[in-house]
Write a protein that holds these residues in place. Sequence first.
Motif, PDB file in Angstrom:
ATOM      1  N   GLY A 187       9.619   2.619   3.632  1.00  0.00           N
ATOM      2  CA  GLY A 187      10.587   2.434   4.715  1.00  0.00           C
ATOM      3  C   GLY A 187       9.914   2.271   6.066  1.00  0.00           C
ATOM      4  O   GLY A 187      10.321   1.431   6.876  1.00  0.00           O
ATOM      5  N   VAL A 188       8.861   3.055   6.313  1.00  0.00           N
ATOM      6  CA  VAL A 188       8.115   2.941   7.569  1.00  0.00           C
ATOM      7  C   VAL A 188       7.437   1.576   7.650  1.00  0.00           C
ATOM      8  O   VAL A 188       7.470   0.908   8.687  1.00  0.00           O
ATOM      9  CB  VAL A 188       7.080   4.090   7.684  1.00  0.00           C
ATOM     10  CG1 VAL A 188       6.129   3.861   8.840  1.00  0.00           C
ATOM     11  CG2 VAL A 188       7.794   5.422   7.840  1.00  0.00           C
ATOM     12  N   LEU A 237      15.920  -5.387   1.623  1.00  0.00           N
ATOM     13  CA  LEU A 237      14.699  -4.818   1.064  1.00  0.00           C
ATOM     14  C   LEU A 237      14.637  -3.286   1.147  1.00  0.00           C
ATOM     15  O   LEU A 237      13.732  -2.683   0.590  1.00  0.00           O
ATOM     16  CB  LEU A 237      13.478  -5.394   1.791  1.00  0.00           C
ATOM     17  CG  LEU A 237      13.328  -6.915   1.760  1.00  0.00           C
ATOM     18  CD1 LEU A 237      12.155  -7.342   2.626  1.00  0.00           C
ATOM     19  CD2 LEU A 237      13.157  -7.405   0.345  1.00  0.00           C
ATOM     20  N   ARG A 238      15.584  -2.679   1.836  1.00  0.00           N
ATOM     21  CA  ARG A 238      15.542  -1.216   1.991  1.00  0.00           C
ATOM     22  C   ARG A 238      15.752  -0.499   0.667  1.00  0.00           C
ATOM     23  O   ARG A 238      16.555  -0.917  -0.137  1.00  0.00           O
ATOM     24  CB  ARG A 238      16.623  -0.782   2.977  1.00  0.00           C
ATOM     25  CG  ARG A 238      16.361  -1.279   4.380  1.00  0.00           C
ATOM     26  CD  ARG A 238      16.681  -0.249   5.415  1.00  0.00           C
ATOM     27  NE  ARG A 238      16.558  -0.816   6.748  1.00  0.00           N
ATOM     28  CZ  ARG A 238      15.429  -0.840   7.430  1.00  0.00           C
ATOM     29  NH1 ARG A 238      14.345  -0.347   6.921  1.00  0.00           N
ATOM     30  NH2 ARG A 238      15.385  -1.364   8.635  1.00  0.00           N
ATOM     31  N   PRO A 239      15.001   0.624   0.484  1.00  0.00           N
ATOM     32  CA  PRO A 239      15.180   1.405  -0.752  1.00  0.00           C
ATOM     33  C   PRO A 239      16.521   2.107  -0.795  1.00  0.00           C
ATOM     34  O   PRO A 239      17.156   2.345   0.150  1.00  0.00           O
ATOM     35  CB  PRO A 239      14.038   2.418  -0.717  1.00  0.00           C
ATOM     36  CG  PRO A 239      13.350   2.315   0.590  1.00  0.00           C
ATOM     37  CD  PRO A 239      13.929   1.143   1.300  1.00  0.00           C
ATOM     38  N   LEU A 294       7.319  -4.199   9.561  1.00  0.00           N
ATOM     39  CA  LEU A 294       7.443  -5.601   9.188  1.00  0.00           C
ATOM     40  C   LEU A 294       8.632  -6.251   9.888  1.00  0.00           C
ATOM     41  O   LEU A 294       8.570  -7.421  10.271  1.00  0.00           O
ATOM     42  CB  LEU A 294       7.591  -5.727   7.671  1.00  0.00           C
ATOM     43  CG  LEU A 294       7.720  -7.135   7.122  1.00  0.00           C
ATOM     44  CD1 LEU A 294       6.459  -7.952   7.422  1.00  0.00           C
ATOM     45  CD2 LEU A 294       7.963  -7.094   5.636  1.00  0.00           C
ATOM     46  N   GLU A 295       9.689  -5.491  10.098  1.00  0.00           N
ATOM     47  CA  GLU A 295      10.871  -6.036  10.774  1.00  0.00           C
ATOM     48  C   GLU A 295      10.518  -6.492  12.184  1.00  0.00           C
ATOM     49  O   GLU A 295      10.989  -7.536  12.642  1.00  0.00           O
ATOM     50  CB  GLU A 295      11.991  -5.003  10.820  1.00  0.00           C
ATOM     51  CG  GLU A 295      13.275  -5.537  11.411  1.00  0.00           C
ATOM     52  CD  GLU A 295      14.429  -4.546  11.330  1.00  0.00           C
ATOM     53  OE1 GLU A 295      15.549  -4.937  11.668  1.00  0.00           O
ATOM     54  OE2 GLU A 295      14.206  -3.392  10.921  1.00  0.00           O
ATOM     55  N   LYS A 306       0.811  -1.222   0.000  1.00  0.00           N
ATOM     56  CA  LYS A 306       0.000   0.000   0.000  1.00  0.00           C
ATOM     57  C   LYS A 306       0.848   1.277   0.000  1.00  0.00           C
ATOM     58  O   LYS A 306       0.318   2.358  -0.239  1.00  0.00           O
ATOM     59  CB  LYS A 306      -0.932   0.020   1.209  1.00  0.00           C
ATOM     60  CG  LYS A 306      -2.061  -0.968   1.104  1.00  0.00           C
ATOM     61  CD  LYS A 306      -3.000  -0.844   2.280  1.00  0.00           C
ATOM     62  CE  LYS A 306      -4.198  -1.767   2.119  1.00  0.00           C
ATOM     63  NZ  LYS A 306      -5.127  -1.652   3.242  1.00  0.00           N
ATOM     64  N   ALA A 307       2.139   1.165   0.271  1.00  0.00           N
ATOM     65  CA  ALA A 307       3.016   2.345   0.338  1.00  0.00           C
ATOM     66  C   ALA A 307       3.063   3.035  -1.022  1.00  0.00           C
ATOM     67  O   ALA A 307       3.227   2.402  -2.048  1.00  0.00           O
ATOM     68  CB  ALA A 307       4.412   1.933   0.776  1.00  0.00           C
TER      69      ALA A 307
END
Length: 172
Positions: free
Chosen positions: A144-145, A170-172, A150-151, A136-137
């Motif tokens: 990132g939030v 997975l970080r942008p 999820l982490e 949904k981001a």
Amino acid sequence: MEIHPDCVYRKSEQGVAEIKSRSRGLTKHARATLILVNGLASVATLLEKIGSDATSILQALAEQGYIELVPSKVTPVVMRPPSDAATPATPLISATPVLTEEEVAARLTGLRRAALSRLTPHFGPEVVIVAEPLLKARTLEAFGVALAGLEAKLHIYLGRKEAAALVATLRP
């Protein structure tokens, strides 16, 4: 025209039309290469996926107008003149890339795909439910939030170190 390994290409309008219509008679390998060109992957990444002849195929696709070079959009760094020889100049503007809405959407699509593929082995068919905030981001910041949230869930299933390692990929 020389293809540099750090260059990033995207499909042109002609390339997108060819993917939809298959009207120009590209070879299987050229078509597969055109499909893999996404505006995010560098030539070096494509070389790993396609093989050694990727450079010649990319060059041919570029010459035929199916792909185009993604322009690098970096804001200039403005330096203050040093007032004291001991004080180094500090940047007033950071050199962060400025992405258009289309580029952000394309980047998010790639990040979502990567997240789903890396999370599926852990969550199976429920991966869509677990990754819903990521899906949904609409901005990289929101992604990132959602990833941070999820982490916290992944800590339960994988432990802190493995969850942190997975999220780092997975970080942008």
